[in-house]
Design a protein around this motif. Structure first.
Motif, PDB file in Angstrom:
ATOM      1  N   ASN A  46       0.728  -1.401  -0.233  1.00  0.00           N
ATOM      2  CA  ASN A  46      -0.015   0.069  -0.263  1.00  0.00           C
ATOM      3  C   ASN A  46       0.780   1.298  -0.083  1.00  0.00           C
ATOM      4  O   ASN A  46       0.498   2.375   0.329  1.00  0.00           O
ATOM      5  CB  ASN A  46      -1.091   0.133   1.067  1.00  0.00           C
ATOM      6  N   GLY A  47       1.852   1.176  -0.245  1.00  0.00           N
ATOM      7  CA  GLY A  47       2.918   2.214  -0.542  1.00  0.00           C
ATOM      8  C   GLY A  47       2.944   2.817  -1.764  1.00  0.00           C
ATOM      9  O   GLY A  47       2.378   2.349  -2.845  1.00  0.00           O
ATOM     10  N   GLN A  48       3.787   3.896  -1.889  1.00  0.00           N
ATOM     11  CA  GLN A  48       3.889   4.674  -3.320  1.00  0.00           C
ATOM     12  C   GLN A  48       4.801   3.946  -4.066  1.00  0.00           C
ATOM     13  O   GLN A  48       5.775   3.073  -3.891  1.00  0.00           O
ATOM     14  CB  GLN A  48       4.713   5.868  -3.092  1.00  0.00           C
ATOM     15  N   PRO A  49       4.716   3.824  -5.545  1.00  0.00           N
ATOM     16  CA  PRO A  49       5.482   3.196  -6.513  1.00  0.00           C
ATOM     17  C   PRO A  49       6.692   3.356  -6.276  1.00  0.00           C
ATOM     18  O   PRO A  49       7.212   4.461  -5.780  1.00  0.00           O
ATOM     19  CB  PRO A  49       4.911   3.432  -7.895  1.00  0.00           C
ATOM     20  N   THR A  50       7.644   2.584  -6.448  1.00  0.00           N
ATOM     21  CA  THR A  50       9.181   2.700  -6.340  1.00  0.00           C
ATOM     22  C   THR A  50       9.911   2.446  -7.530  1.00  0.00           C
ATOM     23  O   THR A  50       9.547   1.704  -8.398  1.00  0.00           O
ATOM     24  CB  THR A  50       9.599   1.801  -5.211  1.00  0.00           C
ATOM     25  N   ARG A  51      11.105   2.968  -7.606  1.00  0.00           N
ATOM     26  CA  ARG A  51      12.386   2.624  -8.372  1.00  0.00           C
ATOM     27  C   ARG A  51      13.529   2.064  -7.575  1.00  0.00           C
ATOM     28  O   ARG A  51      13.682   2.027  -6.355  1.00  0.00           O
ATOM     29  CB  ARG A  51      12.501   3.597  -9.522  1.00  0.00           C
ATOM     30  N   ASP A  52      14.341   1.456  -8.231  1.00  0.00           N
ATOM     31  CA  ASP A  52      15.678   0.699  -7.804  1.00  0.00           C
ATOM     32  C   ASP A  52      16.706   1.871  -7.673  1.00  0.00           C
ATOM     33  O   ASP A  52      16.882   2.680  -8.400  1.00  0.00           O
ATOM     34  CB  ASP A  52      16.353  -0.270  -8.591  1.00  0.00           C
ATOM     35  N   ALA A  53      17.079   1.870  -6.380  1.00  0.00           N
ATOM     36  CA  ALA A  53      18.553   2.843  -6.091  1.00  0.00           C
ATOM     37  C   ALA A  53      19.798   1.806  -6.573  1.00  0.00           C
ATOM     38  O   ALA A  53      19.666   0.627  -6.519  1.00  0.00           O
ATOM     39  CB  ALA A  53      18.572   3.153  -4.773  1.00  0.00           C
ATOM     40  N   SER A  54      20.711   2.446  -7.019  1.00  0.00           N
ATOM     41  CA  SER A  54      21.884   1.881  -7.518  1.00  0.00           C
ATOM     42  C   SER A  54      23.184   2.598  -7.176  1.00  0.00           C
ATOM     43  O   SER A  54      23.191   3.718  -7.289  1.00  0.00           O
ATOM     44  CB  SER A  54      21.786   1.488  -9.016  1.00  0.00           C
ATOM     45  N   ARG A  55      24.211   1.762  -7.027  1.00  0.00           N
ATOM     46  CA  ARG A  55      25.562   2.354  -6.661  1.00  0.00           C
ATOM     47  C   ARG A  55      26.683   1.536  -7.424  1.00  0.00           C
ATOM     48  O   ARG A  55      26.529   0.445  -7.196  1.00  0.00           O
ATOM     49  CB  ARG A  55      25.744   2.405  -5.328  1.00  0.00           C
ATOM     50  N   GLY A  56      27.714   2.109  -8.083  1.00  0.00           N
ATOM     51  CA  GLY A  56      28.799   1.166  -8.505  1.00  0.00           C
ATOM     52  C   GLY A  56      29.995   1.842  -7.859  1.00  0.00           C
ATOM     53  O   GLY A  56      30.125   2.980  -7.618  1.00  0.00           O
ATOM     54  N   VAL A 110      48.404   4.524   0.194  1.00  0.00           N
ATOM     55  CA  VAL A 110      47.924   5.405  -0.845  1.00  0.00           C
ATOM     56  C   VAL A 110      46.739   4.527  -1.296  1.00  0.00           C
ATOM     57  O   VAL A 110      46.825   3.500  -1.481  1.00  0.00           O
ATOM     58  CB  VAL A 110      48.966   5.873  -1.620  1.00  0.00           C
ATOM     59  N   GLY A 111      45.715   5.568  -1.975  1.00  0.00           N
ATOM     60  CA  GLY A 111      44.564   4.840  -2.520  1.00  0.00           C
ATOM     61  C   GLY A 111      43.661   5.890  -2.901  1.00  0.00           C
ATOM     62  O   GLY A 111      43.617   6.943  -2.826  1.00  0.00           O
ATOM     63  N   GLY A 112      42.654   5.319  -3.836  1.00  0.00           N
ATOM     64  CA  GLY A 112      41.536   6.264  -4.355  1.00  0.00           C
ATOM     65  C   GLY A 112      40.544   5.615  -4.410  1.00  0.00           C
ATOM     66  O   GLY A 112      40.268   4.140  -4.827  1.00  0.00           O
ATOM     67  N   GLU A 113      39.209   5.924  -4.350  1.00  0.00           N
ATOM     68  CA  GLU A 113      37.742   5.502  -4.191  1.00  0.00           C
ATOM     69  C   GLU A 113      36.976   6.295  -5.331  1.00  0.00           C
ATOM     70  O   GLU A 113      37.055   7.400  -5.061  1.00  0.00           O
ATOM     71  CB  GLU A 113      37.219   5.200  -3.006  1.00  0.00           C
ATOM     72  N   TYR A 114      36.132   5.550  -6.015  1.00  0.00           N
ATOM     73  CA  TYR A 114      35.220   6.408  -6.756  1.00  0.00           C
ATOM     74  C   TYR A 114      33.817   5.512  -6.661  1.00  0.00           C
ATOM     75  O   TYR A 114      33.901   4.128  -6.890  1.00  0.00           O
ATOM     76  CB  TYR A 114      35.708   6.443  -8.263  1.00  0.00           C
ATOM     77  N   PHE A 115      32.822   6.393  -6.630  1.00  0.00           N
ATOM     78  CA  PHE A 115      31.486   5.831  -6.942  1.00  0.00           C
ATOM     79  C   PHE A 115      30.517   6.549  -7.708  1.00  0.00           C
ATOM     80  O   PHE A 115      30.533   7.636  -7.926  1.00  0.00           O
ATOM     81  CB  PHE A 115      30.874   5.656  -5.572  1.00  0.00           C
ATOM     82  N   HIS A 116      29.410   5.731  -8.104  1.00  0.00           N
ATOM     83  CA  HIS A 116      28.283   6.508  -8.763  1.00  0.00           C
ATOM     84  C   HIS A 116      27.093   5.917  -8.478  1.00  0.00           C
ATOM     85  O   HIS A 116      26.810   4.852  -8.271  1.00  0.00           O
ATOM     86  CB  HIS A 116      28.658   6.140 -10.642  1.00  0.00           C
ATOM     87  N   ALA A 117      26.052   6.939  -8.086  1.00  0.00           N
ATOM     88  CA  ALA A 117      24.870   6.426  -7.551  1.00  0.00           C
ATOM     89  C   ALA A 117      23.732   6.943  -8.253  1.00  0.00           C
ATOM     90  O   ALA A 117      23.812   8.220  -8.665  1.00  0.00           O
ATOM     91  CB  ALA A 117      24.836   6.601  -6.123  1.00  0.00           C
ATOM     92  N   GLN A 118      22.742   6.556  -8.438  1.00  0.00           N
ATOM     93  CA  GLN A 118      21.389   6.809  -9.124  1.00  0.00           C
ATOM     94  C   GLN A 118      20.019   6.790  -8.387  1.00  0.00           C
ATOM     95  O   GLN A 118      20.037   5.386  -7.623  1.00  0.00           O
ATOM     96  CB  GLN A 118      21.307   6.303 -10.374  1.00  0.00           C
ATOM     97  N   ASN A 119      19.280   7.720  -8.207  1.00  0.00           N
ATOM     98  CA  ASN A 119      18.083   7.383  -7.203  1.00  0.00           C
ATOM     99  C   ASN A 119      18.206   7.009  -5.905  1.00  0.00           C
ATOM    100  O   ASN A 119      17.527   6.188  -5.287  1.00  0.00           O
ATOM    101  CB  ASN A 119      17.104   6.519  -7.892  1.00  0.00           C
ATOM    102  N   TRP A 120      19.497   7.469  -5.403  1.00  0.00           N
ATOM    103  CA  TRP A 120      19.717   6.983  -3.928  1.00  0.00           C
ATOM    104  C   TRP A 120      18.439   7.497  -2.698  1.00  0.00           C
ATOM    105  O   TRP A 120      18.089   6.815  -2.050  1.00  0.00           O
ATOM    106  CB  TRP A 120      20.903   7.511  -3.422  1.00  0.00           C
ATOM    107  N   ASP A 121      18.202   8.699  -3.202  1.00  0.00           N
ATOM    108  CA  ASP A 121      17.097   9.444  -2.420  1.00  0.00           C
ATOM    109  C   ASP A 121      15.854   9.423  -2.981  1.00  0.00           C
ATOM    110  O   ASP A 121      14.881   9.291  -2.348  1.00  0.00           O
ATOM    111  CB  ASP A 121      17.583  10.989  -2.181  1.00  0.00           C
ATOM    112  N   ASP A 122      15.729   9.473  -4.215  1.00  0.00           N
ATOM    113  CA  ASP A 122      14.385   9.574  -4.990  1.00  0.00           C
ATOM    114  C   ASP A 122      13.845   7.822  -5.339  1.00  0.00           C
ATOM    115  O   ASP A 122      13.695   7.874  -6.499  1.00  0.00           O
ATOM    116  CB  ASP A 122      14.478  10.431  -5.981  1.00  0.00           C
ATOM    117  N   ILE A 123      13.801   7.292  -4.539  1.00  0.00           N
ATOM    118  CA  ILE A 123      13.134   5.783  -4.716  1.00  0.00           C
ATOM    119  C   ILE A 123      11.818   5.635  -5.071  1.00  0.00           C
ATOM    120  O   ILE A 123      11.181   5.025  -5.874  1.00  0.00           O
ATOM    121  CB  ILE A 123      13.711   4.897  -3.572  1.00  0.00           C
ATOM    122  N   LEU A 124      11.188   6.604  -4.426  1.00  0.00           N
ATOM    123  CA  LEU A 124       9.375   6.702  -4.751  1.00  0.00           C
ATOM    124  C   LEU A 124       9.207   7.498  -5.853  1.00  0.00           C
ATOM    125  O   LEU A 124       9.785   8.635  -6.150  1.00  0.00           O
ATOM    126  CB  LEU A 124       8.896   7.362  -3.167  1.00  0.00           C
TER     127      LEU A 124
END
Length: 458
Positions: free
Chosen positions: A316-326, A339-353
Motif C-alpha cells: 500500500n505504499g507509493q510506487p518505487t524504483r531501484d536505487a543503484s551504486r557502482g 595510498v589509495g583512491g575510491e570512486y562511486f556513482h549512484a542513481q536514485n539513492w534518495d528518490d526511490i519513490l
C-alpha cells in the motif's frame, strides 16, 4: 588357601604321630618284625588328630573374620574416597566448562574520541555568512566520543561462531546517548573461500575500504560520510551531501578470501536495505557485492555495486524504483606507505519513490551522484606518520518541472598521527568541508575543525 592349610596341618599331625610311634619301636632285625599298634595308642592318635582339626577350624574362623573385616575396611575407605572425589570432579567439570567458555570467547572494544574546535558557517543567497549549529556540526570546543563498539565473539567449534557488536552515539534530536546493535550474526566458516553469516553483519564495500584507508576514526569514507542522505531534508537548502551506503545491514552474507600474492576476495550480501538501525521488512530485498584482486599482497583492486529499493517497497505504499551504486577502488598499503583512491556513482539513492503527479510535489523526482576520494599516509618514524585526504562529490537532482539542480561537496583533511602504544593512536589534524548549493536558490556552508582525534582498541 584354607583347604591347603587344613591338609598341611593334618599331614603334619599324622607325620609327627607316626614318627613318634616308630621312634618308640625297637629296631628290627631281618626279617623285620611286624609293627602293631594297640588300642590305647590308636585312641591317643585319634585324640591328637581331633585336637589338630579343632585348631585348624579355629584358625579358619579367625582368618575368615579377619578377611571379612579387611573387605569391610577396604569398602569403607573406597566409599570415603569416592565421596571425597565427587565434589572435586564436579568442581573440575565446572572449571573445565568455564575454561572452555573463556578460551572460546573474545571480548573487545573500539572507541573513537576527539577534542576539537568547530567553526561552522552557513551562507544564504543574500547576506553574509553566520554561525549556525547544524548539518552534523556544532560550533565551539568540546570533547566527544563519536563511537564506542563493544564486541563479544564466541567460537562454538571449528566451523560455527557468533558475534555481537554494540554501538552508541549521541543523538542531538533527543539530547542523549543512543545504544544499538551494530552487528549480531551467526557465522559458519566452511572454507577460506566460503563463509556465511546470518544476521546484521558488515556490508561488502564500506568496511572493506575503511581497512585500506586506515583513518576511519578521523573520518568516514566518502560513501559513508553522513547518515543524512543526499539532500538530508525536505529542501535542498536544509540539506547536505552524505551517505550512499550502509556499513552494516540485516540479511545473509557470503564471503571468502585467499592470502598472499595473486589472491582474491569477495562478498555478496542480500539484505533488508535500511541498515543496521532499522531491521524492518519490505516486499523485496537489496543486494550488494564486491570482488577484489591483489596482484601482490600490499595492493588491491576492487569493484562493487548495490541495487535495491532500500526497504521502501512496502504494501500500500507509493510506487518505487531501484536505487543503484557502482564502486571502484585501488589501494596500496605496507609498513611505511598507504595510498589509495575510491570512486562511486549512484542513481536514485534518495528518490526511490515515484511521483505520480498528485498531491504535494516533492523537491526532486530523480537524483544521481558521482564522487571520488584520494588519500595517502607515510610513516616517517616507527610511531609517527603524516596523512592527508581529499574528497569531491557532485550531486544532481531533477525537479518535477524537469529543472536540474546541483550540489557540490568538497572535503579535505591533513595531520600527523602518533602511536602512543599498540592499542592507542592519536592524531592532530585539520578538517575542512564546504558545500555549494543549487544555482536557483544559492546556498552554501563550510565547516572548519581542528584538534585531536583518537583511536583506542582493546
Amino acid at each position: 588357601m584354607r583347604s591347603t592349610l587344613l591338609a598341611v596341618a593334618i599331614a603334619t599331625g599324622l607325620g609327627v604321630t607316626s614318627f613318634s610311634a616308630l621312634a618308640a619301636t625297637p629296631k628290627a632285625t631281618k626279617p623285620p618284625a611286624r609293627v602293631t599298634v594297640d588300642a590305647a595308642t590308636l585312641e591317643q592318635m585319634q585324640a591328637q588328630l581331633a585336637a589338630l582339626q579343632a585348631k585348624v577350624a579355629e584358625l579358619e574362623t579367625k582368618q575368615d573374620a579377619q578377611a571379612d573385616a579387611q573387605v569391610e575396611t577396604a569398602q569403607a575407605v573406597n566409599n570415603v574416597q569416592v565421596a571425597a572425589a565427587k565434589p572435586v570432579e564436579d568442581l573440575a567439570k565446572r572449571f573445565d566448562k568455564i575454561d572452555k567458555l573463556v578460551n572460546n570467547t573474545k571480548i573487545g572494544g573500539t572507541m573513537f574520541f576527539d577534542f576539537t574546535n568547530v567553526d561552522h558557517k552557513e551562507f544564504a543567497s543574500t547576506g553574509a555568512g553566520r554561525k549556525v549549529d547544524g548539518h552534523g556540526a556544532t560550533n565551539g570546543t568540546g570533547y566527544d566520543v563519536k563511537r564506542f563498539y563493544l564486541t563479544v565473539d564466541h567460537q562454538f567449534d571449528d566451523i560455527w561462531s557468533a558475534n555481537l557488536t554494540t554501538d552508541f552515539n549521541y543523538v542531538s534530536t533527543i539530547s542523549q546517548t543512543s545504544l544499538f546493535v551494530k552487528k549480531a550474526y551467526v557465522q559458519g566458516k566452511f572454507d577460506p573461500l566460503f563463509t556465511v553469516r546470518f544476521g546484521a553483519a558488515d556490508m561488502p564495500w564500506i568496511p572493506f575500504v575503511e581497512k585500506w584507508y586506515g583513518y576511519r576514526f578521523l573520518e568516514n569514507t566518502i560513501t559513508d560520510r553522513s547518515f543524512e542522505g543526499g539532500r538530508a531534508g525536505s529542501t535542498a537548502n536544509a540539506g547536505g551531501v552524505g551517505a550512499f551506503g550502509n556499513s552494516s545491514d540485516w540479511g545473509i552474507h557470503a564471503l571468502g578470501a585467499t592470502t598472499g600474492d595473486n589472491s582474491i576476495n569477495y562478498q555478496l550480501s542480500v539484505v533488508n536495505g535500511r541498515g543496521f538501525r532499522n531491521p524492518s521488512r519490505s516486499d523485496s530485498v537489496d543486494a550488494e557485492a564486491r570482488f577484489g584482486y591483489s596482484p601482490i599482497e600490499q595492493m588491491v583492486i576492487a569493484v562493487g555495486g548495490y541495487t535495491g529499493k532500500r526497504g521502501n517497497d512496502v504494501q500500500n505504499g507509493q510506487p518505487t524504483r531501484d536505487a543503484s551504486r557502482g564502486d571502484f577502488m585501488v589501494a596500496w598499503r605496507d609498513k611505511t606507505f598507504g595510498v589509495g583512491g575510491e570512486y562511486f556513482h549512484a542513481q536514485n539513492w534518495d528518490d526511490i519513490l515515484k511521483y505520480a503527479g498528485t498531491g504535494t510535489a516533492p523537491l526532486s523526482v530523480k537524483d544521481k551522484a558521482d564522487g571520488y576520494s584520494l588519500w595517502a599516509d607515510w610513516k616517517f618514524l616507527p610511531q609517527w606518520a603524516v596523512f592527508a585526504r581529499y574528497d569531491s562529490l557532485n550531486y544532481k537532482y531533477t525537479t518535477p518541472t524537469n529543472a536540474e539542480r546541483k550540489l557540490k561537496d568538497t572535503y579535505y583533511n591533513a595531520g600527523v598521527s602518533y602511536d602512543v602504544f599498540k592499542n592507542l593512536k592519536l592524531a592532530l589534524a585539520y578538517k575542512h568541508n564546504k558545500l555549494d548549493g543549487p544555482d536557483a536558490t544559492k546556498y552554501e556552508y563550510k565547516t572548519d575543525e581542528v584538534g585531536f582525534w583518537g583511536l583506542l582498541t582493546f
